[in-house]
Design an enzyme around this catalytic site. Structure first.
Site, PDB file in Angstrom:
ATOM      1  N   GLY A   1      20.280 -14.692  13.809  1.00  0.00           N
ATOM      2  CA  GLY A   1      20.533 -13.939  14.548  1.00  0.00           C
ATOM      3  C   GLY A   1      21.873 -13.899  15.707  1.00  0.00           C
ATOM      4  O   GLY A   1      22.587 -13.022  15.599  1.00  0.00           O
TER       5      GLY A   1
ATOM      6  N   ASP B   1      13.432  -9.301  23.637  1.00  0.00           N
ATOM      7  CA  ASP B   1      12.705  -8.302  23.689  1.00  0.00           C
ATOM      8  C   ASP B   1      11.326  -8.163  24.386  1.00  0.00           C
ATOM      9  O   ASP B   1      10.744  -7.967  25.173  1.00  0.00           O
ATOM     10  CB  ASP B   1      12.607  -7.948  21.633  1.00  0.00           C
ATOM     11  CG  ASP B   1      11.886  -6.485  21.625  1.00  0.00           C
ATOM     12  OD1 ASP B   1      11.634  -5.586  22.709  1.00  0.00           O
ATOM     13  OD2 ASP B   1      11.343  -6.038  20.519  1.00  0.00           O
TER      14      ASP B   1
ATOM     15  N   LYS C   1      16.888  -5.835  25.264  1.00  0.00           N
ATOM     16  CA  LYS C   1      16.064  -4.431  24.693  1.00  0.00           C
ATOM     17  C   LYS C   1      15.273  -4.047  26.369  1.00  0.00           C
ATOM     18  O   LYS C   1      14.980  -4.345  26.993  1.00  0.00           O
ATOM     19  CB  LYS C   1      15.518  -4.558  23.916  1.00  0.00           C
ATOM     20  CG  LYS C   1      15.750  -3.279  23.204  1.00  0.00           C
ATOM     21  CD  LYS C   1      13.939  -3.527  22.208  1.00  0.00           C
ATOM     22  CE  LYS C   1      15.273  -3.671  20.006  1.00  0.00           C
ATOM     23  NZ  LYS C   1      14.610  -3.129  19.557  1.00  0.00           N
TER      24      LYS C   1
ATOM     25  N   ASP D   1      19.362  -7.616  12.188  1.00  0.00           N
ATOM     26  CA  ASP D   1      18.992  -7.900  10.827  1.00  0.00           C
ATOM     27  C   ASP D   1      17.944  -6.892  10.703  1.00  0.00           C
ATOM     28  O   ASP D   1      16.788  -6.685  11.594  1.00  0.00           O
ATOM     29  CB  ASP D   1      18.635  -8.408  10.053  1.00  0.00           C
ATOM     30  CG  ASP D   1      17.698  -8.869   9.948  1.00  0.00           C
ATOM     31  OD1 ASP D   1      16.930  -9.587  11.601  1.00  0.00           O
ATOM     32  OD2 ASP D   1      16.684  -9.270   9.487  1.00  0.00           O
TER      33      ASP D   1
ATOM     34  N   ARG E   1      23.798  -7.739   8.693  1.00  0.00           N
ATOM     35  CA  ARG E   1      24.457  -9.092  10.059  1.00  0.00           C
ATOM     36  C   ARG E   1      25.441  -8.262   9.547  1.00  0.00           C
ATOM     37  O   ARG E   1      26.061  -8.849  11.422  1.00  0.00           O
ATOM     38  CB  ARG E   1      23.683  -9.633   9.642  1.00  0.00           C
ATOM     39  CG  ARG E   1      22.520 -10.289   9.673  1.00  0.00           C
ATOM     40  CD  ARG E   1      21.581 -11.622   9.843  1.00  0.00           C
ATOM     41  NE  ARG E   1      20.898 -12.158   9.242  1.00  0.00           N
ATOM     42  CZ  ARG E   1      19.117 -11.887  10.588  1.00  0.00           C
ATOM     43  NH1 ARG E   1      20.142 -11.964  11.380  1.00  0.00           N
ATOM     44  NH2 ARG E   1      18.253 -12.820   9.968  1.00  0.00           N
TER      45      ARG E   1
HETATM   46  P1  IMP Z   1      11.267 -11.232  21.179  1.00  0.00           P
HETATM   47  O1  IMP Z   1      10.816 -13.093  21.034  1.00  0.00           O
HETATM   48  O2  IMP Z   1      10.468 -10.343  20.744  1.00  0.00           O
HETATM   49  O3  IMP Z   1      11.974 -11.517  22.504  1.00  0.00           O
HETATM   50  O4  IMP Z   1      12.620 -10.896  20.387  1.00  0.00           O
HETATM   51  C1  IMP Z   1      13.108 -11.966  20.105  1.00  0.00           C
HETATM   52  C2  IMP Z   1      13.740 -12.047  18.349  1.00  0.00           C
HETATM   53  O5  IMP Z   1      13.355  -9.966  18.001  1.00  0.00           O
HETATM   54  C3  IMP Z   1      15.445 -12.089  18.038  1.00  0.00           C
HETATM   55  O6  IMP Z   1      15.837 -12.793  17.924  1.00  0.00           O
HETATM   56  C4  IMP Z   1      15.447 -10.863  16.783  1.00  0.00           C
HETATM   57  O7  IMP Z   1      15.938 -11.742  16.123  1.00  0.00           O
HETATM   58  C5  IMP Z   1      14.160  -9.957  16.535  1.00  0.00           C
HETATM   59  N1  IMP Z   1      14.323  -8.709  17.408  1.00  0.00           N
HETATM   60  C6  IMP Z   1      13.996  -7.891  18.347  1.00  0.00           C
HETATM   61  N2  IMP Z   1      14.747  -6.512  17.941  1.00  0.00           N
HETATM   62  C7  IMP Z   1      14.811  -6.715  17.195  1.00  0.00           C
HETATM   63  C8  IMP Z   1      16.199  -5.624  16.724  1.00  0.00           C
HETATM   64  O8  IMP Z   1      15.921  -4.659  17.349  1.00  0.00           O
HETATM   65  N3  IMP Z   1      17.017  -5.386  15.923  1.00  0.00           N
HETATM   66  C9  IMP Z   1      16.932  -6.743  15.314  1.00  0.00           C
HETATM   67  N4  IMP Z   1      16.378  -7.906  15.292  1.00  0.00           N
HETATM   68  C10 IMP Z   1      15.179  -7.913  16.680  1.00  0.00           C
HETATM   69 MG    MG Z   2      16.091 -12.916  16.313  1.00  0.00          MG
END
Ligand code: IMP
Ligand code: MG
Length: 192
Positions: free
Chosen positions: A52, A111, A139, A167, A173
């Site tokens: 990402g 996120d 987010k 993605d 991407r």
């Molecule tokens: P977390 O572990 O929930 O904070 O999320 C981090 C990972 O989730 C990021 O590195 C992304 O790969 C994926 N991710 C979270 N939200 C999105 C989105 O809206 N679009 C694409 N990938 C996301």
């Molecule tokens: Mg990612």
């Protein structure tokens, strides 16, 4: 051809652009200046969480005038039967020896917080001189774990976004902007 997707421009699949190309470019210049100021006179180990962060990191490091060493990690989340949350683990180890270095971990989006909370925990065990995090997108959502990044590009609403490295099923991407997919494409019946 492996699938039956009609030939089309992936940009046409975007319903709404949240951050356009020009805004990304100008914000990256500001972020580069912030990072240059924070690490002036020091050398930085930049760790990109791939896939990402690939495009964000490639553009951001070209705004840096401090000396950097670059490495990448790949993270995968496994469902843990004992806990309701996913436990991300590093599946491709970094080659850099982080002990005594100023480390900046870069991801595309923050996120739930699970990824960066776990990755910083793992790298902290390598005794870096300092450890900070940088994300392009933050987010506005309820985090699973309390975590805030040190450098943030844009704060966005709680919508699933693609483009500029982000993605959906490894697609989109390459888009130069960040946007939301048309509703009918968010859960396609088959990607072939
Ligand atoms: P977390 O572990 O929930 O904070 O999320 C981090 C990972 O989730 C990021 O590195 C992304 O790969 C994926 N991710 C979270 N939200 C999105 C989105 O809206 N679009 C694409 N990938 C996301
Ligand atoms: Mg990612």
């Amino acid at each position: 051809m492996k699938n039956n997707l009609p030939q089309r421009n992936p940009l046409d699949d975007i319903d709404k652009v949240l951050v356009d190309e020009a805004s990304i470019k100008s914000r990256l210049k500001e972020m580069g200046a912030e990072i240059n100021e924070a690490y002036a006179g020091r050398e930085l180990a930049v760790i990109a969480i791939i896939n990402g962060a690939i495009i964000f990191v490639a553009d951001l490091i070209r705004e840096l005038n401090v000396s950097i060493q670059l490495d990448c990690v790949r993270v995968q989340s496994y469902l843990d039967e004992k806990k309701p949350v996913q436990t991300p683990e590093i599946i491709d180890k970094i080659r850099l020896e982080l002990e005594g270095l100023d480390v900046l971990i870069i991801d595309d989006i923050l996120d739930s917080g699970n990824t960066l909370a776990r990755v910083t925990e793992i790298f902290q065990e390598m005794n870096p001189a300092s450890l900070k995090t940088c994300v392009l997108l933050d987010k506005k959502t309820t985090r699973d774990v309390a975590f805030e990044a040190d450098f943030v590009g844009f704060r966005i609403p709680d919508e699933f976004v693609v483009g500029y490295g982000l993605d959906f099923a490894e697609r989109y991407r390459q888009l130069p902007c960040i946007g939301v997919l048309r509703p009918e494409l968010q859960n396609p019946p088959s990607w072939g």
